[in-house]
Design an enzyme around this catalytic site. Structure first.
Site, short mmCIF file in Angstrom:
data_model
loop_
_atom_site.label_atom_id
_atom_site.label_comp_id
_atom_site.label_asym_id
_atom_site.label_seq_id
_atom_site.Cartn_x
_atom_site.Cartn_y
_atom_site.Cartn_z
CB THR A 249 10.67 -7.21 6.16
OG1 THR A 249 9.48 -6.88 5.41
CG2 THR A 249 10.82 -6.27 7.34
CE LYS B 18 -1.73 -2.04 11.66
NZ LYS B 18 -0.66 -1.22 11.01
CB THR C 109 -6.09 -3.37 9.92
OG1 THR C 109 -6.90 -4.46 9.47
CG2 THR C 109 -5.58 -3.73 11.31
CG ASP C 110 -11.05 -4.70 8.11
OD1 ASP C 110 -9.94 -5.24 8.29
OD2 ASP C 110 -11.83 -5.04 7.19
CD GLU C 111 -6.98 -8.56 9.49
OE1 GLU C 111 -6.53 -9.39 10.28
OE2 GLU C 111 -6.71 -8.55 8.27
CB THR D 148 7.60 -4.23 13.32
OG1 THR D 148 8.96 -4.54 13.04
CG2 THR D 148 7.09 -3.25 12.27
CE1 TYR E 4 -5.11 -21.06 4.69
CE2 TYR E 4 -5.88 -18.87 5.28
CZ TYR E 4 -4.85 -19.73 4.94
OH TYR E 4 -3.57 -19.26 4.88
CB ILE F 31 -0.97 0.01 1.21
CG1 ILE F 31 -1.79 -1.29 1.27
CG2 ILE F 31 -1.92 1.21 1.11
CD1 ILE F 31 -2.69 -1.40 2.49
CG ASP G 284 10.33 -0.48 3.79
OD1 ASP G 284 9.11 -0.34 3.59
OD2 ASP G 284 10.87 -1.60 4.01
CE1 TYR H 12 -1.28 -6.54 10.54
CE2 TYR H 12 -3.50 -7.38 10.18
CZ TYR H 12 -2.53 -6.42 9.97
OH TYR H 12 -2.82 -5.32 9.19
CB ALA I 93 -3.37 -8.70 19.42
#
Ligand code: NAD
Ligand code: TYD
Length: 339
Positions: free
Chosen positions: A41, A156, A128-130, A103, A209, A17, A38, A152, A154
């Site tokens: 990674t 964010k 994020t929406d997560e 990170t 999945y 992004i 950056d 991930y 958690a």
């Protein structure tokens, strides 16, 4: 109201992004001086930024957002930070949570500290929406509680809490975007859309999945870049925006659409063992960003077609990524479906 930000530090812009955002800014605001920080990674790729000429209002610095010295010296020279830098893949967070905590949480704190110290005009955190977790019914609103369920998400969510604490305690001029799943050019082939497309090009199985029924809101990356630009320049300080299309799409829908665009058989779809703790559905209420004057311009059908064509035309970009460590990760991640 429109802020004029002349010098930006964009962290994590060698990724998917962030590199699309730099491309968007070079096109729409060529006068803005951009510094990219950056770490490069596995997900960071200088090829994503190869078209930008160093020295013409653009420079690239290889470094870690957890490195306070580097961050401090770069923050001294800019008006605002936009943070894309993160470990971003849920499946990898199940294998190595601590890289995400380091990170996504500590790195964000280091950036917040530098932005506070240097009196920046804005700190924009790309979230994020997560953070809302699995949403079986209804749509998440910006003031809903966080219920992250993977290392991930958690991490964010923790990053957002740290940034909010800096805002409340020290007056950090915070803005946050929480977008849904992005897809488009330059996405590392571990997320669903580029895994499906690159596997289909090679005639390999398309792994879904469980039964492919989990629901996401797929947002074309260029639409998200316009939203981020809008929030960065026009949103009132202290606000948070969900960014998405409102369209609900299953994994199976995506796989079938990819195969249809490419004229390949549905028999390439392979159901595999589910992701542990798989969030079944994300869905966003996007009335806030709509009121700010943004709406998506690219439909899923059009965006997916453009994305398939991009991967078909840029094998030189993705083929080297699918080697060595990638296949080790792939073999570890995808397990047969046991019913
Ligand atoms: P990406 O994995 O493609 O890129 C991440 C970039 O961050 C890479 O260039 C990587 O080298 C860099 N990076 C990682 N650790 C770093 C460190 N310690 N210091 C400096 N740089 C580091 O990610 P993306 O998909 O472009 O996501 C960008 C941001 O958007 C992330 O914060 C992510 O949480 C968020 N987001 C992504 C999506 C999506 O669908 N991809 C959706 C919502 C939010
Ligand atoms: P992904 O792209 O990893 O994003 P998210 O962070 O939202 O999980 O996955 C999107 C959806 O697709 C999610 O429901 C998991 C599923 N998925 C598969 O079925 N197969 C795959 O190979 C991948 C990577 C994801």
């Amino acid at each position: 109201m429109s802020r004029s930000l002349q010098r930006l530090l964009i962290a994590g812009a060698a990724g998917f992004i962030g590199s699309n955002f730099v491309r968007h800014l070079r096109r729409t605001r060529p006068e803005v001086e951009i510094t990219v920080l950056d770490k490069l990674t596995y997900a960071g790729n200088l090829a994503n930024l190869a078209e930008f000429d160093a020295g013409r209002g653009y420079r690239f610095v290889r470094g870690d957002i957890c490195d306070a010295q580097v961050v401090d010296s770069l923050a001294a020279e800019v008006d605002a930070i936009v943070n894309f830098a993160a470990e971003t893949h849920v499946d990898r967070s199940l294998m190595d949570p601590f890289a995400f905590i380091e990170t996504d949480v500590r790195g964000t704190a280091v950036l917040c500290e530098a932005a506070r110290k240097h009196g920046h005009e804005v700190f924009l955190l790309i979230s994020t929406d997560e953070v809302y977790g699995d949403v079986r019914e209804g749509r998440s609103k910006e003031n809903d509680p966080f219920r992250p369920r993977s290392p991930y998400s958690a991490s964010k969510a923790a990053a957002e809490h740290i940034a909010t604490a800096y805002s409340e305690s020290f007056g950090l001029p915070l803005l946050v975007t929480r977008s849904s799943n992005n897809y488009g050019s330059h996405q590392y082939p571990e997320k669903l859309v580029p895994v499906l497309i690159t596997n289909a090009i090679d005639g390999l199985p398309l792994p879904l999945y469980k039964d492919g029924s989990a629901v996401r809101d797929y947002l074309f990356v260029e639409d998200n870049c316009r939203a981020i630009d809008h929030v960065l320049h026009d949103a009132p300080i202290g606000s948070v925006y969900n960014v998405g299309t409102g369209v609900e799409t299953t994994g199976l829908n995506v796989a079938e659409a990819v195969l249809d665009i490419m004229g390949k058989p549905r028999s390439l779809i392979e159901f595999v063992a589910d992701r542990p703790g798989h969030d079944y559905r994300y869905a966003l209420d996007t009335s806030g960003i709509t009121e700010l004057g943004w709406e998506p311009q690219v439909t899923f059908a059009e965006g997916l077609e453009r994305t398939v064509r991009w991967y078909e035309e840029h094998e030189k970009w993705w083929r080297p990524l699918k080697s060595g460590e990638y296949w080790e990760y792939y073999r570890r991640n995808y397990r047969p479906l046991v019913s």
